[in-house]
Motif scaffolding. Structure first.
Motif, PDB file in Angstrom:
ATOM      1  N   ALA A  67       0.827  -1.110  -0.011  1.00  0.00           N
ATOM      2  CA  ALA A  67      -0.026  -0.016   0.089  1.00  0.00           C
ATOM      3  C   ALA A  67       0.585   1.516  -0.026  1.00  0.00           C
ATOM      4  O   ALA A  67       0.643   2.536  -0.643  1.00  0.00           O
ATOM      5  CB  ALA A  67      -1.125   0.164   1.192  1.00  0.00           C
ATOM      6  N   GLU A  68       1.500   1.478   0.825  1.00  0.00           N
ATOM      7  CA  GLU A  68       2.999   2.616   0.337  1.00  0.00           C
ATOM      8  C   GLU A  68       3.866   1.813   1.701  1.00  0.00           C
ATOM      9  O   GLU A  68       3.952   0.760   1.780  1.00  0.00           O
ATOM     10  CB  GLU A  68       2.434   3.458   1.650  1.00  0.00           C
ATOM     11  CG  GLU A  68       2.184   3.863   3.105  1.00  0.00           C
ATOM     12  CD  GLU A  68       1.333   4.784   3.747  1.00  0.00           C
ATOM     13  OE1 GLU A  68       2.653   5.023   4.370  1.00  0.00           O
ATOM     14  OE2 GLU A  68      -0.032   4.799   3.723  1.00  0.00           O
ATOM     15  N   VAL A  69       5.403   2.230   1.170  1.00  0.00           N
ATOM     16  CA  VAL A  69       5.986   2.256   2.301  1.00  0.00           C
ATOM     17  C   VAL A  69       6.562   1.062   3.191  1.00  0.00           C
ATOM     18  O   VAL A  69       5.596   2.286   4.128  1.00  0.00           O
ATOM     19  CB  VAL A  69       7.718   3.075   1.970  1.00  0.00           C
ATOM     20  CG1 VAL A  69       8.843   2.056   2.987  1.00  0.00           C
ATOM     21  CG2 VAL A  69       7.724   3.256   0.728  1.00  0.00           C
ATOM     22  N   ARG A  74      -2.655  -5.127   3.124  1.00  0.00           N
ATOM     23  CA  ARG A  74      -3.398  -6.273   4.491  1.00  0.00           C
ATOM     24  C   ARG A  74      -3.966  -7.687   3.755  1.00  0.00           C
ATOM     25  O   ARG A  74      -3.978  -8.715   3.692  1.00  0.00           O
ATOM     26  CB  ARG A  74      -4.423  -5.447   5.185  1.00  0.00           C
ATOM     27  CG  ARG A  74      -4.729  -6.388   6.540  1.00  0.00           C
ATOM     28  CD  ARG A  74      -3.278  -6.899   7.718  1.00  0.00           C
ATOM     29  NE  ARG A  74      -4.217  -7.556   8.217  1.00  0.00           N
ATOM     30  CZ  ARG A  74      -4.706  -7.378   9.648  1.00  0.00           C
ATOM     31  NH1 ARG A  74      -4.633  -6.021  10.201  1.00  0.00           N
ATOM     32  NH2 ARG A  74      -5.011  -8.312  10.758  1.00  0.00           N
ATOM     33  N   ASP A  75      -4.671  -7.925   3.349  1.00  0.00           N
ATOM     34  CA  ASP A  75      -5.654  -8.642   2.891  1.00  0.00           C
ATOM     35  C   ASP A  75      -4.907  -9.917   1.638  1.00  0.00           C
ATOM     36  O   ASP A  75      -4.970 -10.861   1.841  1.00  0.00           O
ATOM     37  CB  ASP A  75      -7.057  -8.086   1.668  1.00  0.00           C
ATOM     38  CG  ASP A  75      -6.838  -7.962   1.067  1.00  0.00           C
ATOM     39  OD1 ASP A  75      -5.410  -7.247   0.950  1.00  0.00           O
ATOM     40  OD2 ASP A  75      -7.237  -7.289  -0.358  1.00  0.00           O
ATOM     41  N   VAL A  76      -4.331  -8.902   1.088  1.00  0.00           N
ATOM     42  CA  VAL A  76      -3.202 -10.116   0.218  1.00  0.00           C
ATOM     43  C   VAL A  76      -2.146 -11.117   0.787  1.00  0.00           C
ATOM     44  O   VAL A  76      -1.457 -11.724   1.310  1.00  0.00           O
ATOM     45  CB  VAL A  76      -2.427  -8.947  -0.428  1.00  0.00           C
ATOM     46  CG1 VAL A  76      -1.630  -9.788  -2.041  1.00  0.00           C
ATOM     47  CG2 VAL A  76      -3.485  -8.348  -1.872  1.00  0.00           C
ATOM     48  N   PHE A  77      -1.846  -9.504   1.701  1.00  0.00           N
ATOM     49  CA  PHE A  77      -0.327 -10.351   3.244  1.00  0.00           C
ATOM     50  C   PHE A  77      -1.043 -11.047   4.091  1.00  0.00           C
ATOM     51  O   PHE A  77      -0.536 -12.228   4.416  1.00  0.00           O
ATOM     52  CB  PHE A  77       0.137  -9.108   3.947  1.00  0.00           C
ATOM     53  CG  PHE A  77       1.262  -9.549   4.555  1.00  0.00           C
ATOM     54  CD1 PHE A  77       2.158  -9.183   4.400  1.00  0.00           C
ATOM     55  CD2 PHE A  77       1.618  -9.377   6.087  1.00  0.00           C
ATOM     56  CE1 PHE A  77       3.252  -9.903   4.831  1.00  0.00           C
ATOM     57  CE2 PHE A  77       2.310 -10.514   6.928  1.00  0.00           C
ATOM     58  CZ  PHE A  77       3.384  -9.933   6.416  1.00  0.00           C
ATOM     59  N   GLY A 133      15.310  -7.012   6.415  1.00  0.00           N
ATOM     60  CA  GLY A 133      13.091  -6.725   5.891  1.00  0.00           C
ATOM     61  C   GLY A 133      12.893  -6.046   7.349  1.00  0.00           C
ATOM     62  O   GLY A 133      13.353  -5.441   8.192  1.00  0.00           O
ATOM     63  N   TYR A 134      11.550  -6.346   7.334  1.00  0.00           N
ATOM     64  CA  TYR A 134      11.323  -5.586   9.292  1.00  0.00           C
ATOM     65  C   TYR A 134       9.699  -6.599   9.045  1.00  0.00           C
ATOM     66  O   TYR A 134       9.261  -7.440   8.847  1.00  0.00           O
ATOM     67  CB  TYR A 134      10.713  -4.152   8.235  1.00  0.00           C
ATOM     68  CG  TYR A 134       9.436  -4.422   8.081  1.00  0.00           C
ATOM     69  CD1 TYR A 134       7.949  -3.439   7.613  1.00  0.00           C
ATOM     70  CD2 TYR A 134      10.038  -3.715   5.782  1.00  0.00           C
ATOM     71  CE1 TYR A 134       6.995  -3.564   6.916  1.00  0.00           C
ATOM     72  CE2 TYR A 134       8.955  -3.964   4.993  1.00  0.00           C
ATOM     73  CZ  TYR A 134       7.889  -3.656   5.443  1.00  0.00           C
ATOM     74  OH  TYR A 134       6.935  -3.107   4.676  1.00  0.00           O
ATOM     75  N   ILE A 135       8.868  -5.663  10.060  1.00  0.00           N
ATOM     76  CA  ILE A 135       7.929  -6.960  10.788  1.00  0.00           C
ATOM     77  C   ILE A 135       6.678  -5.572  10.473  1.00  0.00           C
ATOM     78  O   ILE A 135       6.828  -4.260  11.351  1.00  0.00           O
ATOM     79  CB  ILE A 135       8.264  -6.980  12.573  1.00  0.00           C
ATOM     80  CG1 ILE A 135       9.104  -7.959  12.593  1.00  0.00           C
ATOM     81  CG2 ILE A 135       6.342  -7.862  12.508  1.00  0.00           C
ATOM     82  CD1 ILE A 135       8.900  -8.119  14.395  1.00  0.00           C
ATOM     83  N   PRO A 136       5.391  -5.699   9.752  1.00  0.00           N
ATOM     84  CA  PRO A 136       4.728  -4.390   9.328  1.00  0.00           C
ATOM     85  C   PRO A 136       4.090  -4.160  11.266  1.00  0.00           C
ATOM     86  O   PRO A 136       3.841  -5.943  12.119  1.00  0.00           O
ATOM     87  CB  PRO A 136       3.554  -5.573   9.138  1.00  0.00           C
ATOM     88  CG  PRO A 136       4.729  -6.662   7.915  1.00  0.00           C
ATOM     89  CD  PRO A 136       5.275  -7.177   9.122  1.00  0.00           C
ATOM     90  N   ILE A 164      14.582  -0.574   2.540  1.00  0.00           N
ATOM     91  CA  ILE A 164      13.907  -1.085   3.614  1.00  0.00           C
ATOM     92  C   ILE A 164      15.073  -0.425   4.550  1.00  0.00           C
ATOM     93  O   ILE A 164      15.836  -0.775   4.319  1.00  0.00           O
ATOM     94  CB  ILE A 164      13.975  -2.184   3.921  1.00  0.00           C
ATOM     95  CG1 ILE A 164      12.853  -2.672   2.849  1.00  0.00           C
ATOM     96  CG2 ILE A 164      13.124  -2.358   5.261  1.00  0.00           C
ATOM     97  CD1 ILE A 164      11.908  -3.824   2.742  1.00  0.00           C
ATOM     98  N   PRO A 165      14.692   0.806   5.278  1.00  0.00           N
ATOM     99  CA  PRO A 165      15.631   1.570   6.189  1.00  0.00           C
ATOM    100  C   PRO A 165      16.191   0.448   7.354  1.00  0.00           C
ATOM    101  O   PRO A 165      15.422  -0.868   7.818  1.00  0.00           O
ATOM    102  CB  PRO A 165      14.919   3.016   7.150  1.00  0.00           C
ATOM    103  CG  PRO A 165      13.526   2.998   6.213  1.00  0.00           C
ATOM    104  CD  PRO A 165      13.353   1.658   5.422  1.00  0.00           C
TER     105      PRO A 165
END
Length: 209
Positions: A67-69, A74-77, A133-136, A164-165
């Protein structure tokens, strides 16, 4: 396998009791051929599954849309997390995997998913390698999570990652440490990629744990 995923599989050369396994999840725009090179040294002893993301994203594939950085759709994930969980459970049965030695290795999107799967699958996952990576936020705040105090996780990031910072990798480290996981955290003077030193360190981690 009834799974909808296209995947690349290699069987261990060593025979014996139930053998350990590695599940590889690539980054956006890549494919199932990308990550097996990182775990060549485990081909003798591990079942290796490299999954292809189900979404066409030139020049390759993706596991989910964004959706954005920092915010996956959410639904796809949610759906792809469920599908990968089912894939792992099915593989355990069909390939007679050692259920006490299952490792996830992911880069970028794959690292996001690997960390999420570790949080949601509990003691099914014993080791994770999460590269860049990161954790949403919604995973931390809204997902039902399992204990991870049994988990060994290697988290790495490039200091100059402009996709990804690197701070997000440090936040993952802090989060897993807070939950009691055994965390190895490394940064490298690189961008959004895997340096030779990073590769050496992840192989060392997998061998030691």
């Amino acid at each position: 396998m009834k799974s909808p995923f296209t995947f690349k599989y290699s069987a261990p050369k060593t025979t014996g009791e139930k053998m350990p396994s590695l599940f590889l999840l690539h980054g956006m725009g890549s494919n199932e051929e990308d990550l097996p090179q990182l775990v060549e040294s485990f081909k003798e002893t591990h079942h290796i599954f490299s999954l292809r993301g189900p979404i066409v994203y030139n020049p390759g594939y993706a596991f989910f849309t964004i959706a954005e950085v920092g915010k996956p759709d959410r639904d796809v994930f949610d759906k792809v997390v469920t599908f990968i969980q089912s894939f792992i459970y099915e593989a355990i049965e069909e390939y007679d995997l050692d259920p006490n030695n299952i490792t996830l290795l992911g880069f970028s999107q794959g690292a996001i998913l690997s960390q999420t799967l570790a949080l949601t699958m509990g003691n099914i996952i014993t080791k994770v390698v999460a590269l860049s990576g990161y954790i949403p936020g919604f995973v931390k705040e809204e997902y039902s999570k399992q204990p991870v105090d049994h988990l060994s996780i290697f988290i790495s990031h490039g200091d100059y990652d402009y996709v990804i910072p690197s701070q997000w990798g440090a936040e993952s480290k802090d989060y897993f440490e807070m939950l009691g996981a055994n965390v190895t955290f490394k940064t490298y003077g690189d961008g959004h990629g895997v340096t030779p030193e990073n590769h050496q360190d992840l192989v060392k981690f997998l061998k030691e744990h």
